[in-house]
Design a protein around this motif. Structure first.
Motif, PDB file in Angstrom:
ATOM      1  N   ALA A  84       0.840  -1.208   0.000  1.00 15.12           N
ATOM      2  CA  ALA A  84       0.000   0.000   0.000  1.00 15.12           C
ATOM      3  C   ALA A  84       0.876   1.260   0.000  1.00 15.12           C
ATOM      4  O   ALA A  84       0.626   2.209  -0.742  1.00 15.12           O
ATOM      5  CB  ALA A  84      -0.928  -0.002   1.215  1.00 15.12           C
ATOM      6  N   GLU A  85       1.941   1.249   0.809  1.00 17.55           N
ATOM      7  CA  GLU A  85       2.853   2.397   0.847  1.00 17.55           C
ATOM      8  C   GLU A  85       3.497   2.646  -0.515  1.00 17.55           C
ATOM      9  O   GLU A  85       3.603   3.793  -0.962  1.00 17.55           O
ATOM     10  CB  GLU A  85       3.997   2.119   1.831  1.00 17.55           C
ATOM     11  CG  GLU A  85       3.655   2.296   3.276  1.00 17.55           C
ATOM     12  CD  GLU A  85       4.912   2.151   4.117  1.00 17.55           C
ATOM     13  OE1 GLU A  85       5.014   2.870   5.099  1.00 17.55           O
ATOM     14  OE2 GLU A  85       5.790   1.339   3.779  1.00 17.55           O
ATOM     15  N   ALA A  86       3.936   1.558  -1.133  1.00 17.80           N
ATOM     16  CA  ALA A  86       4.600   1.692  -2.432  1.00 17.80           C
ATOM     17  C   ALA A  86       3.636   2.272  -3.455  1.00 17.80           C
ATOM     18  O   ALA A  86       4.009   3.132  -4.265  1.00 17.80           O
ATOM     19  CB  ALA A  86       5.128   0.333  -2.893  1.00 17.80           C
ATOM     20  N   GLN A 127      10.044  -3.615  -2.716  1.00 21.83           N
ATOM     21  CA  GLN A 127      10.088  -3.053  -1.367  1.00 21.83           C
ATOM     22  C   GLN A 127       9.318  -1.738  -1.268  1.00 21.83           C
ATOM     23  O   GLN A 127       9.034  -1.099  -2.276  1.00 21.83           O
ATOM     24  CB  GLN A 127      11.529  -2.866  -0.884  1.00 21.83           C
ATOM     25  CG  GLN A 127      12.366  -1.848  -1.620  1.00 21.83           C
ATOM     26  CD  GLN A 127      13.048  -2.447  -2.830  1.00 21.83           C
ATOM     27  OE1 GLN A 127      13.520  -3.573  -2.785  1.00 21.83           O
ATOM     28  NE2 GLN A 127      13.086  -1.705  -3.907  1.00 21.83           N
ATOM     29  N   CYS A 128       9.017  -1.357  -0.022  1.00 23.03           N
ATOM     30  CA  CYS A 128       8.309  -0.097   0.232  1.00 23.03           C
ATOM     31  C   CYS A 128       9.291   1.065   0.067  1.00 23.03           C
ATOM     32  O   CYS A 128      10.489   0.859  -0.044  1.00 23.03           O
ATOM     33  CB  CYS A 128       7.676  -0.132   1.621  1.00 23.03           C
ATOM     34  SG  CYS A 128       8.794   0.327   2.956  1.00 23.03           S
ATOM     35  N   PRO A 129       8.793   2.306   0.061  1.00 24.95           N
ATOM     36  CA  PRO A 129       9.685   3.457  -0.142  1.00 24.95           C
ATOM     37  C   PRO A 129      10.749   3.610   0.951  1.00 24.95           C
ATOM     38  O   PRO A 129      11.712   4.341   0.775  1.00 24.95           O
ATOM     39  CB  PRO A 129       8.741   4.658  -0.134  1.00 24.95           C
ATOM     40  CG  PRO A 129       7.374   4.117  -0.225  1.00 24.95           C
ATOM     41  CD  PRO A 129       7.382   2.699   0.165  1.00 24.95           C
ATOM     42  N   HIS A 130      10.555   2.904   2.079  1.00 21.78           N
ATOM     43  CA  HIS A 130      11.545   2.988   3.164  1.00 21.78           C
ATOM     44  C   HIS A 130      12.535   1.835   3.089  1.00 21.78           C
ATOM     45  O   HIS A 130      13.317   1.625   4.009  1.00 21.78           O
ATOM     46  CB  HIS A 130      10.816   3.031   4.515  1.00 21.78           C
ATOM     47  CG  HIS A 130       9.656   3.970   4.486  1.00 21.78           C
ATOM     48  ND1 HIS A 130       8.346   3.548   4.411  1.00 21.78           N
ATOM     49  CD2 HIS A 130       9.629   5.324   4.425  1.00 21.78           C
ATOM     50  CE1 HIS A 130       7.545   4.608   4.312  1.00 21.78           C
ATOM     51  NE2 HIS A 130       8.295   5.697   4.324  1.00 21.78           N
ATOM     52  N   GLY A 131      12.448   1.076   1.991  1.00 19.42           N
ATOM     53  CA  GLY A 131      13.408   0.007   1.730  1.00 19.42           C
ATOM     54  C   GLY A 131      13.015  -1.348   2.284  1.00 19.42           C
ATOM     55  O   GLY A 131      13.759  -2.323   2.129  1.00 19.42           O
ATOM     56  N   ASN A 132      11.849  -1.443   2.945  1.00 17.01           N
ATOM     57  CA  ASN A 132      11.460  -2.716   3.564  1.00 17.01           C
ATOM     58  C   ASN A 132      10.794  -3.644   2.549  1.00 17.01           C
ATOM     59  O   ASN A 132       9.815  -3.250   1.907  1.00 17.01           O
ATOM     60  CB  ASN A 132      10.525  -2.456   4.745  1.00 17.01           C
ATOM     61  CG  ASN A 132      11.255  -1.755   5.865  1.00 17.01           C
ATOM     62  OD1 ASN A 132      12.285  -2.231   6.324  1.00 17.01           O
ATOM     63  ND2 ASN A 132      10.744  -0.599   6.279  1.00 17.01           N
ATOM     64  N   PRO A 133      11.327  -4.869   2.422  1.00 22.68           N
ATOM     65  CA  PRO A 133      10.835  -5.770   1.375  1.00 22.68           C
ATOM     66  C   PRO A 133       9.404  -6.226   1.626  1.00 22.68           C
ATOM     67  O   PRO A 133       8.989  -6.394   2.772  1.00 22.68           O
ATOM     68  CB  PRO A 133      11.790  -6.964   1.459  1.00 22.68           C
ATOM     69  CG  PRO A 133      12.344  -6.923   2.836  1.00 22.68           C
ATOM     70  CD  PRO A 133      12.388  -5.479   3.232  1.00 22.68           C
ATOM     71  N   PHE A 161      11.867   0.935  11.400  1.00 19.82           N
ATOM     72  CA  PHE A 161      10.797   1.417  12.278  1.00 19.82           C
ATOM     73  C   PHE A 161      10.177   2.649  11.641  1.00 19.82           C
ATOM     74  O   PHE A 161      10.805   3.702  11.557  1.00 19.82           O
ATOM     75  CB  PHE A 161      11.359   1.738  13.664  1.00 19.82           C
ATOM     76  CG  PHE A 161      10.307   1.781  14.734  1.00 19.82           C
ATOM     77  CD1 PHE A 161       9.804   0.612  15.274  1.00 19.82           C
ATOM     78  CD2 PHE A 161       9.810   2.985  15.190  1.00 19.82           C
ATOM     79  CE1 PHE A 161       8.823   0.641  16.267  1.00 19.82           C
ATOM     80  CE2 PHE A 161       8.835   3.027  16.179  1.00 19.82           C
ATOM     81  CZ  PHE A 161       8.343   1.851  16.720  1.00 19.82           C
ATOM     82  N   GLU A 162       8.909   2.508  11.197  1.00 18.68           N
ATOM     83  CA  GLU A 162       8.288   3.579  10.427  1.00 18.68           C
ATOM     84  C   GLU A 162       7.314   4.370  11.296  1.00 18.68           C
ATOM     85  O   GLU A 162       6.249   3.870  11.633  1.00 18.68           O
ATOM     86  CB  GLU A 162       7.566   2.973   9.225  1.00 18.68           C
ATOM     87  CG  GLU A 162       8.490   2.153   8.338  1.00 18.68           C
ATOM     88  CD  GLU A 162       7.781   1.591   7.110  1.00 18.68           C
ATOM     89  OE1 GLU A 162       6.538   1.595   7.097  1.00 18.68           O
ATOM     90  OE2 GLU A 162       8.470   1.160   6.188  1.00 18.68           O
ATOM     91  N   GLU A 163       7.723   5.576  11.663  1.00 22.98           N
ATOM     92  CA  GLU A 163       6.844   6.493  12.393  1.00 22.98           C
ATOM     93  C   GLU A 163       7.044   7.874  11.792  1.00 22.98           C
ATOM     94  O   GLU A 163       8.165   8.243  11.465  1.00 22.98           O
ATOM     95  CB  GLU A 163       7.231   6.534  13.871  1.00 22.98           C
ATOM     96  CG  GLU A 163       6.568   5.479  14.734  1.00 22.98           C
ATOM     97  CD  GLU A 163       5.054   5.481  14.614  1.00 22.98           C
ATOM     98  OE1 GLU A 163       4.509   4.404  14.313  1.00 22.98           O
ATOM     99  OE2 GLU A 163       4.418   6.529  14.780  1.00 22.98           O
TER     100      GLU A 163
HETATM  101 ZN    ZN Z   1       7.615   1.571   4.495  1.00 20.73          ZN
END
Ligand code: ZN
Length: 214
Positions: A84-86, A127-133, A161-163
């Motif tokens: 969803a983030e991606a 992966q998501c925009p924060h690099g998490n696969p 850790f996404e905040e």
């Molecule tokens: Zn993310």
């Protein structure tokens, strides 16, 4: 599906518990209550339910960890969150620091056919925009910034850790996947690092959250 019976709220809990565990090894209930903005009483009730469902295991005086079954559920809900983030970032151009928060309404709908269409639109993205696969086990060849050598340049791989406040800080510091980072000095509290945006002080939590590769 392993998590058919979970509410949206419970899915949000599990995503956060997974992030705590991946970043710090355990979830302290006081930290979970602060981050999710629920009272410790409400958190305790939910965790009791999770214990009964076999999702988490309590470690006395320390916190909770996910069971093997809990990890399977976390794998599924975290994948939906990251997809969803991606979609928000790459297709709707939602800013990097905002897509984590804004994905919370969308991620619960990422299922079955819709997930297939989104992945098709995202082409080969993994992966998501924060690099998490998307596949949470897919995290080889990286180390915690805490374990990085002094004065060696590393590539930032992901932020575990996404905040919102953390992501805003990292964006300001130039701490984004694909960018370079180097530890200049280190002590018991944290480190002085260098990025393309300058020199910044990070604490030990940051050094656990930021994952790098050579
Ligand atoms: Zn993310």
């Amino acid at each position: 599906m392993v998590n058919d019976k979970l509410t949206r709220e419970q899915e949000d809990y599990i995503i956060k518990i997974f992030e705590f565990e991946e970043s710090f090894g355990i979830t302290k209930l006081t930290d979970l209550s602060k981050i999710l903005n629920y009272s410790t009483g409400a958190i305790n009730d939910e965790i009791k339910r999770f214990e009964k469902m076999g999702i988490v295991v309590r470690i006395p005086y320390k916190g909770i960890i996910l069971s093997e079954y809990g990890k399977k559920i976390a794998e599924n809900v975290t994948r939906k969150h990251r997809i969803a983030e991606a979609f928000l970032y790459y297709v709707l151009n939602v800013p990097w620091e905002k897509c984590h928060l804004l994905s919370s309404d969308m991620e619960h709908a990422v299922n079955g056919q819709l997930e297939k269409y989104i992945l098709k639109k995202l082409k080969n993205l993994k992966q998501c925009p924060h690099g998490n696969p998307f596949q949470i086990t897919n995290t080889k060849d990286e180390k915690k910034l805490l374990e990085a050598e002094l004065n060696v340049s590393y590539i930032i791989n992901r932020i575990t850790f996404e905040e919102s406040d953390i992501l805003i800080k990292y964006k300001t510091f130039g701490i984004l996947p694909g960018e370079k980072i180097k530890i200049l000095e280190k002590n018991e509290f944290g480190a002085l690092v260098n990025t393309k945006k300058g020199k910044f002080i990070l604490d030990n939590d940051d050094l656990l959250i930021i994952r790098v590769k050579e």
